[in-house]
Design a protein around this motif. Sequence first.
Motif, PDB file in Angstrom:
ATOM      1  N   TYR A 124      -7.968   5.128  -1.180  1.00  0.00           N
ATOM      2  CA  TYR A 124      -9.282   4.180  -1.018  1.00  0.00           C
ATOM      3  C   TYR A 124      -9.217   3.095  -1.745  1.00  0.00           C
ATOM      4  O   TYR A 124      -9.529   2.015  -1.369  1.00  0.00           O
ATOM      5  N   GLN A 125      -9.032   3.227  -3.068  1.00  0.00           N
ATOM      6  CA  GLN A 125      -9.259   2.245  -4.084  1.00  0.00           C
ATOM      7  C   GLN A 125      -8.109   1.156  -3.834  1.00  0.00           C
ATOM      8  O   GLN A 125      -8.393  -0.197  -4.205  1.00  0.00           O
ATOM      9  N   ASN A 126      -6.886   1.714  -3.715  1.00  0.00           N
ATOM     10  CA  ASN A 126      -5.474   0.684  -3.491  1.00  0.00           C
ATOM     11  C   ASN A 126      -6.314  -0.346  -2.046  1.00  0.00           C
ATOM     12  O   ASN A 126      -5.913  -1.614  -2.037  1.00  0.00           O
ATOM     13  N   LEU A 131       0.714  -1.227   0.011  1.00  0.00           N
ATOM     14  CA  LEU A 131       0.070  -0.008  -0.162  1.00  0.00           C
ATOM     15  C   LEU A 131       0.886   1.286  -0.246  1.00  0.00           C
ATOM     16  O   LEU A 131       0.265   2.241   0.026  1.00  0.00           O
ATOM     17  N   THR A 132       2.371   1.145   0.037  1.00  0.00           N
ATOM     18  CA  THR A 132       2.848   2.440   0.278  1.00  0.00           C
ATOM     19  C   THR A 132       3.696   2.549  -1.131  1.00  0.00           C
ATOM     20  O   THR A 132       3.723   3.702  -1.696  1.00  0.00           O
ATOM     21  N   HIS A 170       1.220  -4.951  -5.039  1.00  0.00           N
ATOM     22  CA  HIS A 170      -0.338  -4.617  -5.010  1.00  0.00           C
ATOM     23  C   HIS A 170      -0.996  -5.345  -6.239  1.00  0.00           C
ATOM     24  O   HIS A 170      -0.365  -5.310  -7.293  1.00  0.00           O
ATOM     25  N   SER A 171      -1.972  -5.786  -5.821  1.00  0.00           N
ATOM     26  CA  SER A 171      -3.181  -6.587  -6.826  1.00  0.00           C
ATOM     27  C   SER A 171      -3.993  -5.420  -7.384  1.00  0.00           C
ATOM     28  O   SER A 171      -4.565  -4.492  -6.813  1.00  0.00           O
ATOM     29  N   GLY A 172      -4.418  -5.633  -8.695  1.00  0.00           N
ATOM     30  CA  GLY A 172      -5.379  -4.614  -9.195  1.00  0.00           C
ATOM     31  C   GLY A 172      -4.703  -3.605  -9.791  1.00  0.00           C
ATOM     32  O   GLY A 172      -5.590  -2.687 -10.428  1.00  0.00           O
ATOM     33  N   GLY A 173      -3.386  -3.143  -9.786  1.00  0.00           N
ATOM     34  CA  GLY A 173      -2.924  -1.732 -10.416  1.00  0.00           C
ATOM     35  C   GLY A 173      -2.973  -0.783  -9.415  1.00  0.00           C
ATOM     36  O   GLY A 173      -4.009  -0.049  -8.887  1.00  0.00           O
ATOM     37  N   PHE A 174      -1.684  -0.747  -9.090  1.00  0.00           N
ATOM     38  CA  PHE A 174      -1.745   0.526  -7.697  1.00  0.00           C
ATOM     39  C   PHE A 174      -1.809   1.907  -8.487  1.00  0.00           C
ATOM     40  O   PHE A 174      -1.388   2.279  -9.333  1.00  0.00           O
ATOM     41  N   GLN A 175      -2.680   2.740  -7.573  1.00  0.00           N
ATOM     42  CA  GLN A 175      -3.003   3.919  -8.220  1.00  0.00           C
ATOM     43  C   GLN A 175      -2.458   4.979  -7.209  1.00  0.00           C
ATOM     44  O   GLN A 175      -2.996   5.215  -5.904  1.00  0.00           O
ATOM     45  N   THR A 183      -6.842  -4.611  -2.202  1.00  0.00           N
ATOM     46  CA  THR A 183      -6.017  -5.366  -1.285  1.00  0.00           C
ATOM     47  C   THR A 183      -6.840  -6.284  -0.737  1.00  0.00           C
ATOM     48  O   THR A 183      -6.807  -7.626  -0.712  1.00  0.00           O
ATOM     49  N   PHE A 184      -8.271  -5.912  -0.231  1.00  0.00           N
ATOM     50  CA  PHE A 184      -8.805  -6.656   0.713  1.00  0.00           C
ATOM     51  C   PHE A 184     -10.029  -7.356  -0.465  1.00  0.00           C
ATOM     52  O   PHE A 184     -11.060  -7.908   0.111  1.00  0.00           O
ATOM     53  N   SER A 185      -9.925  -7.276  -1.802  1.00  0.00           N
ATOM     54  CA  SER A 185     -10.808  -7.883  -2.516  1.00  0.00           C
ATOM     55  C   SER A 185     -10.120  -9.148  -3.115  1.00  0.00           C
ATOM     56  O   SER A 185     -10.757 -10.158  -3.707  1.00  0.00           O
ATOM     57  N   THR A 186      -9.003  -9.622  -2.543  1.00  0.00           N
ATOM     58  CA  THR A 186      -8.335 -10.621  -2.654  1.00  0.00           C
ATOM     59  C   THR A 186      -8.473 -11.656  -1.376  1.00  0.00           C
ATOM     60  O   THR A 186      -8.170 -11.146  -0.210  1.00  0.00           O
ATOM     61  N   TRP A 187      -8.425 -12.985  -1.501  1.00  0.00           N
ATOM     62  CA  TRP A 187      -8.448 -13.890  -0.304  1.00  0.00           C
ATOM     63  C   TRP A 187      -7.385 -13.568   0.556  1.00  0.00           C
ATOM     64  O   TRP A 187      -7.117 -13.590   1.611  1.00  0.00           O
ATOM     65  N   TYR A 188      -5.860 -13.789  -0.370  1.00  0.00           N
ATOM     66  CA  TYR A 188      -4.944 -13.566   0.237  1.00  0.00           C
ATOM     67  C   TYR A 188      -4.404 -12.545   0.874  1.00  0.00           C
ATOM     68  O   TYR A 188      -3.913 -12.381   2.038  1.00  0.00           O
ATOM     69  N   GLY A 189      -4.759 -11.250   0.421  1.00  0.00           N
ATOM     70  CA  GLY A 189      -4.719 -10.180   1.267  1.00  0.00           C
ATOM     71  C   GLY A 189      -5.615  -9.816   2.612  1.00  0.00           C
ATOM     72  O   GLY A 189      -5.123  -9.346   3.413  1.00  0.00           O
TER      73      GLY A 189
END
Length: 223
Positions: free
Chosen positions: A146-148, A130-131, A136-141, A152-158
């Motif tokens: 907020y989106q980051n 997150l820094t 990061h999954s999903g493409g770090f912005q 992260t928490f949209s993945t089971w491993y996160g």
Amino acid sequence: MARTIWDSTVGKKTVMAVSGLIMLLYLVAHMIGNLKIYFGAGEFNHYAHWLRTVGEPFMHYEWTLWLIRIVLVSAVIAHATSAYQLSRRDIKARPSKYVHRRPRASYATRTMRWGGVILGLFIVWHLLDLTTGTVHSGGFQEGHPYQNVVDTFSTWYGNVVYIVAMLALGLHVRHGVWSAAQTLGVGSRARDRALKTVADVLALLLTAGFIAVPVGVMTGVVS
């Protein structure tokens, strides 16, 4: 004098207690800030931006944040180093294991060392996620925390990594607060029950507060 204090067991325990309390204060503030995610993307992103502008115009952009980071890194290093050296001293003083384990030793006490290792590894993963956005999954912005967080928490491993680490944190805080009070001379027989209650409450609030974020994403409350 500083070297003499550091070389003593009492000195290392004091360094460990003070550095632990510094990190505890940060954790409380960090948890409160994290919970702003429940107020929406605008509120959470504004908070993240505010962290970089604290102290302006006296402090330059991000100077205060970097000062906090330096203090925290110093506290983590001091805490981990003193914990490791105290552990080595304990092993040297008693190279063979006790035949009978102390019956009053709590689960948090027995797993304190492994909990510290878990938290150390988690800090590295958390920063890379997150820094810097390295893992990061999903493409770090950049500039969209907020989106980051949601990514992260949209993945089971996160979720698994974060929740396991927060459970370890709760156990660590529960034992650490009481232990620090004893080291700094705050503890006594008359205060033991109150101190243990404070440690339990702090551990519970921090664990629940941090875990509330991935739970919010998993349940769709935060999306």
